[in-house]
Design an enzyme around this catalytic site. Structure first.
Site, PDB file in Angstrom:
ATOM      1  N   CYS A   5       0.831  -1.212   0.000  1.00 30.41           N
ATOM      2  CA  CYS A   5       0.000   0.000   0.000  1.00 30.41           C
ATOM      3  C   CYS A   5       0.862   1.257   0.000  1.00 30.41           C
ATOM      4  O   CYS A   5       1.672   1.480   0.904  1.00 30.41           O
ATOM      5  CB  CYS A   5      -0.911  -0.026   1.225  1.00 30.41           C
ATOM      6  N   ASP A  31      -1.811  16.067  -2.443  1.00 32.84           N
ATOM      7  CA  ASP A  31      -1.988  15.111  -3.532  1.00 32.84           C
ATOM      8  C   ASP A  31      -0.926  15.372  -4.604  1.00 32.84           C
ATOM      9  O   ASP A  31      -0.615  16.509  -4.945  1.00 32.84           O
ATOM     10  CB  ASP A  31      -3.394  15.261  -4.140  1.00 32.84           C
ATOM     11  N   HIS A  47      -3.770   1.112   8.372  1.00 29.28           N
ATOM     12  CA  HIS A  47      -4.406   0.741   7.107  1.00 29.28           C
ATOM     13  C   HIS A  47      -5.877   0.381   7.302  1.00 29.28           C
ATOM     14  O   HIS A  47      -6.217  -0.537   8.040  1.00 29.28           O
ATOM     15  CB  HIS A  47      -3.676  -0.439   6.463  1.00 29.28           C
ATOM     16  N   ASN A  88     -13.774   8.613  -2.139  1.00 27.22           N
ATOM     17  CA  ASN A  88     -14.119   7.681  -3.204  1.00 27.22           C
ATOM     18  C   ASN A  88     -14.011   6.269  -2.648  1.00 27.22           C
ATOM     19  O   ASN A  88     -12.974   5.899  -2.092  1.00 27.22           O
ATOM     20  CB  ASN A  88     -13.166   7.848  -4.390  1.00 27.22           C
ATOM     21  N   GLY A  94     -14.620   5.514  -7.899  1.00 27.66           N
ATOM     22  CA  GLY A  94     -13.411   6.154  -8.420  1.00 27.66           C
ATOM     23  C   GLY A  94     -12.195   5.981  -7.534  1.00 27.66           C
ATOM     24  O   GLY A  94     -11.199   6.700  -7.699  1.00 27.66           O
ATOM     25  N   THR A  96      -8.780   4.756  -6.378  1.00 23.94           N
ATOM     26  CA  THR A  96      -7.607   4.172  -7.050  1.00 23.94           C
ATOM     27  C   THR A  96      -6.538   3.736  -6.055  1.00 23.94           C
ATOM     28  O   THR A  96      -5.711   2.890  -6.370  1.00 23.94           O
ATOM     29  CB  THR A  96      -6.977   5.171  -8.052  1.00 23.94           C
ATOM     30  N   HIS A  99      -6.466   2.606   0.409  1.00 24.79           N
ATOM     31  CA  HIS A  99      -6.196   2.952   1.818  1.00 24.79           C
ATOM     32  C   HIS A  99      -7.094   4.162   2.058  1.00 24.79           C
ATOM     33  O   HIS A  99      -6.965   5.177   1.346  1.00 24.79           O
ATOM     34  CB  HIS A  99      -4.707   3.283   1.998  1.00 24.79           C
ATOM     35  N   HIS A 101      -8.959   7.403   2.494  1.00 20.96           N
ATOM     36  CA  HIS A 101      -8.472   8.782   2.473  1.00 20.96           C
ATOM     37  C   HIS A 101      -9.605   9.724   2.118  1.00 20.96           C
ATOM     38  O   HIS A 101     -10.539   9.352   1.421  1.00 20.96           O
ATOM     39  CB  HIS A 101      -7.310   8.943   1.483  1.00 20.96           C
ATOM     40  N   HIS A 103     -10.222  13.452   0.387  1.00 27.38           N
ATOM     41  CA  HIS A 103      -9.667  14.567  -0.377  1.00 27.38           C
ATOM     42  C   HIS A 103     -10.237  15.862   0.196  1.00 27.38           C
ATOM     43  O   HIS A 103     -11.434  15.943   0.482  1.00 27.38           O
ATOM     44  CB  HIS A 103     -10.099  14.493  -1.840  1.00 27.38           C
TER      45      HIS A 103
HETATM   46  P1  5GP Z   1      -8.579   8.068  -5.134  1.00 27.21           P
HETATM   47  O1  5GP Z   1      -8.650   8.069  -6.626  1.00 27.21           O
HETATM   48  O2  5GP Z   1      -8.234   6.699  -4.606  1.00 27.21           O
HETATM   49  O3  5GP Z   1      -9.771   8.679  -4.454  1.00 27.21           O
HETATM   50  O4  5GP Z   1      -7.403   9.044  -4.744  1.00 27.21           O
HETATM   51  C1  5GP Z   1      -6.069   8.690  -4.747  1.00 27.21           C
HETATM   52  C2  5GP Z   1      -5.282   9.965  -4.837  1.00 27.21           C
HETATM   53  O5  5GP Z   1      -3.963   9.697  -4.450  1.00 27.21           O
HETATM   54  C3  5GP Z   1      -5.232  10.561  -6.245  1.00 27.21           C
HETATM   55  O6  5GP Z   1      -5.773  11.863  -6.223  1.00 27.21           O
HETATM   56  C4  5GP Z   1      -3.745  10.535  -6.587  1.00 27.21           C
HETATM   57  O7  5GP Z   1      -3.346  11.674  -7.303  1.00 27.21           O
HETATM   58  C5  5GP Z   1      -3.087  10.469  -5.228  1.00 27.21           C
HETATM   59  N1  5GP Z   1      -1.817   9.769  -5.208  1.00 27.21           N
HETATM   60  C6  5GP Z   1      -1.538   8.559  -5.779  1.00 27.21           C
HETATM   61  N2  5GP Z   1      -0.264   8.202  -5.531  1.00 27.21           N
HETATM   62  C7  5GP Z   1       0.273   9.201  -4.774  1.00 27.21           C
HETATM   63  C8  5GP Z   1       1.568   9.414  -4.203  1.00 27.21           C
HETATM   64  O8  5GP Z   1       2.498   8.608  -4.324  1.00 27.21           O
HETATM   65  N3  5GP Z   1       1.751  10.560  -3.499  1.00 27.21           N
HETATM   66  C9  5GP Z   1       0.757  11.472  -3.321  1.00 27.21           C
HETATM   67  N4  5GP Z   1       1.049  12.572  -2.617  1.00 27.21           N
HETATM   68  N5  5GP Z   1      -0.479  11.304  -3.842  1.00 27.21           N
HETATM   69  C10 5GP Z   1      -0.714  10.194  -4.566  1.00 27.21           C
HETATM   70 ZN    ZN Z   2      -2.399   1.323   3.602  1.00 24.04          ZN
END
Ligand code: 5GP
Ligand code: ZN
Length: 115
Positions: A5, A31, A47, A88, A94, A96, A99, A101, A103
């Site tokens: 992760c 981000d 986690h 998300n 959405g 990706t 873990h 989180h 935004h």
């Molecule tokens: P999700 O799409 O899961 O809601 O959001 C994942 C977010 O994590 C995305 O906005 C993506 O830009 C961000 N992200 C992915 N990998 C990394 C990373 O290695 N470092 C940081 N700071 N953000 C990341």
């Molecule tokens: Zn994790």
């Protein structure tokens, strides 16, 4: 710690991130692909895969995260103009990075409904 992760690795300091705040339970960092002038990610250090795993037993972390949000809003001066908190969950949501989180997006007008 989940070895696969990326956010666990950031929480452990194994992968760098632009960190704004941390304590023993939560971490706030920018981000890597910001979708607004201010785009923070707020995560539990422990986690949790996504919102499907929130239970009474771990809900304290959610309270901590949402208590931090207004402090961040004041710190970044977006409390008056506003911001959006997004979670998300799962493929259709959405998500990706698997873990949990939240935004925090601010600094421009955000359209509704989302795409
Ligand atoms: P999700 O799409 O899961 O809601 O959001 C994942 C977010 O994590 C995305 O906005 C993506 O830009 C961000 N992200 C992915 N990998 C990394 C990373 O290695 N470092 C940081 N700071 N953000 C990341
Ligand atoms: Zn994790």
């Amino acid at each position: 710690m989940n070895d696969d992760c990326i956010f666990c690795k950031i929480a452990e300091g194994q992968i760098p991130a632009k960190i704004e705040y941390q304590d023993e339970d939560i971490l706030v960092f920018h981000d890597i692909t910001p979708q607004a002038p201010l785009h923070l990610l707020i995560i539990p250090k422990k986690h949790i895969t996504n919102a499907n795993e929130i239970r009474e037993e771990n809900a304290g972390i959610i309270s901590k995260i949402f208590t931090e949000i207004p402090k961040l809003a004041f710190q970044f001066g977006v409390n008056e103009k506003g911001y959006r908190i997004v979670n998300n969950c799962g493929k259709d949501g959405g998500q990706t990075v698997f873990h949990l989180h939240f935004h925090m997006l601010a600094g421009r007008h955000l359209a509704w409904p989302p795409g």
